[in-house]
Design a protein around this motif. Structure first.
Motif, PDB file in Angstrom:
ATOM      1  N   ASN A 116       0.846  -1.183   0.000  1.00 24.75           N
ATOM      2  CA  ASN A 116       0.000   0.000   0.000  1.00 24.75           C
ATOM      3  C   ASN A 116       0.890   1.244   0.000  1.00 24.75           C
ATOM      4  N   SER A 117       0.860   2.023  -1.058  1.00 27.46           N
ATOM      5  CA  SER A 117       1.713   3.206  -1.157  1.00 27.46           C
ATOM      6  C   SER A 117       1.311   4.296  -0.175  1.00 27.46           C
ATOM      7  N   ARG A 118       0.144   4.150   0.454  1.00 27.19           N
ATOM      8  CA  ARG A 118      -0.235   5.075   1.520  1.00 27.19           C
ATOM      9  C   ARG A 118       0.390   4.682   2.850  1.00 27.19           C
ATOM     10  N   ALA A 119       0.840   3.433   2.948  1.00 25.67           N
ATOM     11  CA  ALA A 119       1.511   2.960   4.156  1.00 25.67           C
ATOM     12  C   ALA A 119       3.021   3.106   4.041  1.00 25.67           C
ATOM     13  N   VAL A 120       3.574   2.764   2.886  1.00 25.97           N
ATOM     14  CA  VAL A 120       5.015   2.858   2.628  1.00 25.97           C
ATOM     15  C   VAL A 120       5.215   3.779   1.436  1.00 25.97           C
ATOM     16  N   ASP A 121       6.028   4.787   1.598  1.00 29.46           N
ATOM     17  CA  ASP A 121       6.317   5.711   0.497  1.00 29.46           C
ATOM     18  C   ASP A 121       7.419   5.117  -0.364  1.00 29.46           C
ATOM     19  N   TRP A 122       7.017   4.416  -1.420  1.00 30.60           N
ATOM     20  CA  TRP A 122       7.964   3.740  -2.303  1.00 30.60           C
ATOM     21  C   TRP A 122       8.679   4.709  -3.238  1.00 30.60           C
ATOM     22  N   GLY A 123       8.299   5.978  -3.214  1.00 37.52           N
ATOM     23  CA  GLY A 123       9.009   6.987  -3.998  1.00 37.52           C
ATOM     24  C   GLY A 123      10.219   7.544  -3.279  1.00 37.52           C
ATOM     25  N   GLN A 124      10.399   7.166  -2.007  1.00 42.16           N
ATOM     26  CA  GLN A 124      11.530   7.619  -1.217  1.00 42.16           C
ATOM     27  C   GLN A 124      12.536   6.493  -1.005  1.00 42.16           C
ATOM     28  N   ALA A 125      13.775   6.879  -0.721  1.00 47.51           N
ATOM     29  CA  ALA A 125      14.722   5.922  -0.170  1.00 47.51           C
ATOM     30  C   ALA A 125      14.334   5.679   1.285  1.00 47.51           C
ATOM     31  N   PHE A 126      14.384   4.424   1.714  1.00 51.40           N
ATOM     32  CA  PHE A 126      14.038   4.112   3.097  1.00 51.40           C
ATOM     33  C   PHE A 126      14.730   2.824   3.517  1.00 51.40           C
ATOM     34  N   GLN A 127      14.700   2.563   4.813  1.00 47.06           N
ATOM     35  CA  GLN A 127      15.137   1.264   5.320  1.00 47.06           C
ATOM     36  C   GLN A 127      14.025   0.688   6.170  1.00 47.06           C
ATOM     37  N   ILE A 128      13.978  -0.633   6.224  1.00 47.43           N
ATOM     38  CA  ILE A 128      12.974  -1.317   7.029  1.00 47.43           C
ATOM     39  C   ILE A 128      13.648  -2.455   7.772  1.00 47.43           C
ATOM     40  N   HIS A 129      13.278  -2.635   9.033  1.00 50.11           N
ATOM     41  CA  HIS A 129      13.867  -3.654   9.892  1.00 50.11           C
ATOM     42  C   HIS A 129      12.798  -4.666  10.286  1.00 50.11           C
ATOM     43  N   GLY A 130      13.179  -5.927  10.315  1.00 51.22           N
ATOM     44  CA  GLY A 130      12.250  -6.967  10.728  1.00 51.22           C
ATOM     45  C   GLY A 130      12.964  -8.267  11.006  1.00 51.22           C
ATOM     46  N   LEU A 131      12.295  -9.138  11.746  1.00 49.66           N
ATOM     47  CA  LEU A 131      12.872 -10.422  12.129  1.00 49.66           C
ATOM     48  C   LEU A 131      12.260 -11.601  11.386  1.00 49.66           C
ATOM     49  N   GLN A 132      11.259 -11.342  10.547  1.00 47.94           N
ATOM     50  CA  GLN A 132      10.529 -12.443   9.919  1.00 47.94           C
ATOM     51  C   GLN A 132      10.830 -12.509   8.423  1.00 47.94           C
ATOM     52  N   ASP A 133      10.949 -13.737   7.921  1.00 49.94           N
ATOM     53  CA  ASP A 133      11.288 -13.914   6.513  1.00 49.94           C
ATOM     54  C   ASP A 133      10.283 -13.241   5.588  1.00 49.94           C
ATOM     55  N   GLY A 134       9.020 -13.214   5.997  1.00 56.00           N
ATOM     56  CA  GLY A 134       8.002 -12.640   5.134  1.00 56.00           C
ATOM     57  C   GLY A 134       8.214 -11.157   4.880  1.00 56.00           C
ATOM     58  N   VAL A 135       8.802 -10.434   5.827  1.00 55.14           N
ATOM     59  CA  VAL A 135       9.112  -9.014   5.613  1.00 55.14           C
ATOM     60  C   VAL A 135      10.163  -8.891   4.520  1.00 55.14           C
ATOM     61  N   TYR A 136      11.243  -9.652   4.658  1.00 55.49           N
ATOM     62  CA  TYR A 136      12.298  -9.640   3.641  1.00 55.49           C
ATOM     63  C   TYR A 136      11.745 -10.009   2.260  1.00 55.49           C
ATOM     64  N   GLU A 137      10.986 -11.088   2.187  1.00 56.55           N
ATOM     65  CA  GLU A 137      10.490 -11.561   0.891  1.00 56.55           C
ATOM     66  C   GLU A 137       9.539 -10.566   0.254  1.00 56.55           C
TER      67      GLU A 137
END
Length: 330
Positions: A116-137
């Motif tokens: 959802n581009s209203r949740a994550v701004d894919w037009g920006q550079a960003f970093q995301i942290h998570g412990l679950q494989d599904g986040v990475y995938e």
């Protein structure tokens, strides 16, 4: 087309303090009672929830980094996302400030929210942290579909199970423990593998000013070893100047920070790149335990030529990121 409608918080929160579910199942939690309830729910999910839990704890304690919390639904949420507020994420190239964390109970719900581009701004550079494989995938798949660059830094996660039992070490003679000063930010920036640019300097200044930190000052008043904590409540940016290594200078620093974090109710944890064996061994000797799984730090950018300045990330001194593929996976 679905029409938008005004959400009324069932907890009778003040008007405007909760933004309700949109047509794309996104709810911004800004009601203090809900955020405290969420913190308790995430606590029961530890250690899997650690990065999101730490971020929510800081939101509930003054929110110095200007983060906000999203869920797909409430109170029976399936995924949680923390992100910078719009007024904080004003620089589209600053992936240090544009920091997200994610946790899910249902991988499909997580994918829907992250797409959802209203949740994550894919037009920006960003970093995301998570412990679950599904986040990475999910981040990998969306970045590929959008033609974006993604770097993957897989860390080992370490948690101290009993911070009050951690030994307290005194500094060597001639050294003293002190908070890191904003005046030291340039030194920290110049010695950081991910630093060397204005974004990293601004980020380090934020951490120094607003989050617990400690350093050892030499006789001249200059830091020789230090550690910060971040908006995820993790110990981070631990460093000792090369000429002072091998003398266990990090022990009094970590002990001091662990006591501060524990006194405020925070877990005491950190992340270390797997090839950094000296740090892994040093932390284990003072009681940290390596947890199973991978702590992913994923950096996504619209394009290196547009949003990447000359910095330490362009040099051969970097901890090498993966290309976006995990070893041993297809």
């Amino acid at each position: 087309m679905h029409q938008q409608w005004r959400y009324r918080c069932p907890s009778q929160c003040p008007a405007g303090s909760c933004e309700g579910p949109s047509r794309l199942a996104m709810l911004i939690l800004s009601c203090s009672s809900k955020l405290r309830l969420l913190e308790g729910m995430l606590w029961r999910g530890l250690p899997d929830t650690l990065p999101v839990y730490g971020a929510v704890m800081h939101v509930n304690r003054g929110n110095p980094a200007g983060q906000e919390v999203l869920v797909d639904s409430w109170p029976e949420f399936k995924t949680v996302l923390t992100r910078p507020r719009r007024e904080v994420a004003w620089d589209p190239s600053d992936y240090f400030t544009n920091l997200y964390t994610a946790f899910y109970r249902d991988e499909g719900a997580c994918r829907v929210l992250l797409e959802n581009s209203r949740a994550v701004d894919w037009g920006q550079a960003f970093q995301i942290h998570g412990l679950q494989d599904g986040v990475y995938e999910t981040i990998r798949d969306i970045a590929r579909a959008r033609g974006l660059e993604m770097e993957t830094y897989p860390y080992r996660l370490l948690l101290h199970p009993d911070p009050p039992a951690m030994p307290q070490y005194r500094p060597d003679k001639g050294l003293r423990l002190a908070p890191v000063s904003p005046a030291h930010a340039t030194l920290l920036n110049d010695t950081w593998n991910f630093g060397g640019n204005s974004w990293s300097l601004r980020y380090l200044c934020l951490l120094i000013r607003h989050f617990p930190n400690a350093c050892l000052l030499g006789p001249e008043g200059t830091p020789i070893s230090w550690s910060l904590t971040d908006q995820l409540a993790a110990l981070t940016h631990g460093y000792t100047l090369p000429e002072h290594r091998g003398q266990h200078h990090t022990r009094p620093i970590v002990g001091m920070l662990a006591a501060q974090l524990h006194a405020r109710g925070f877990p005491v944890y950190t992340r270390v790149l797997p090839h950094n064996e000296p740090s892994l061994h040093s932390l284990q000797r003072i009681g940290f335990r390596i947890l199973p799984g991978v702590f992913d730090r994923l950096i996504v950018r619209p394009g290196f030529t547009q949003s990447r300045p000359a910095s330490a990330l362009d040099s051969g001194q970097d901890p090498a990121p993966s290309s976006g593929e995990r070893r041993g996976t297809q």
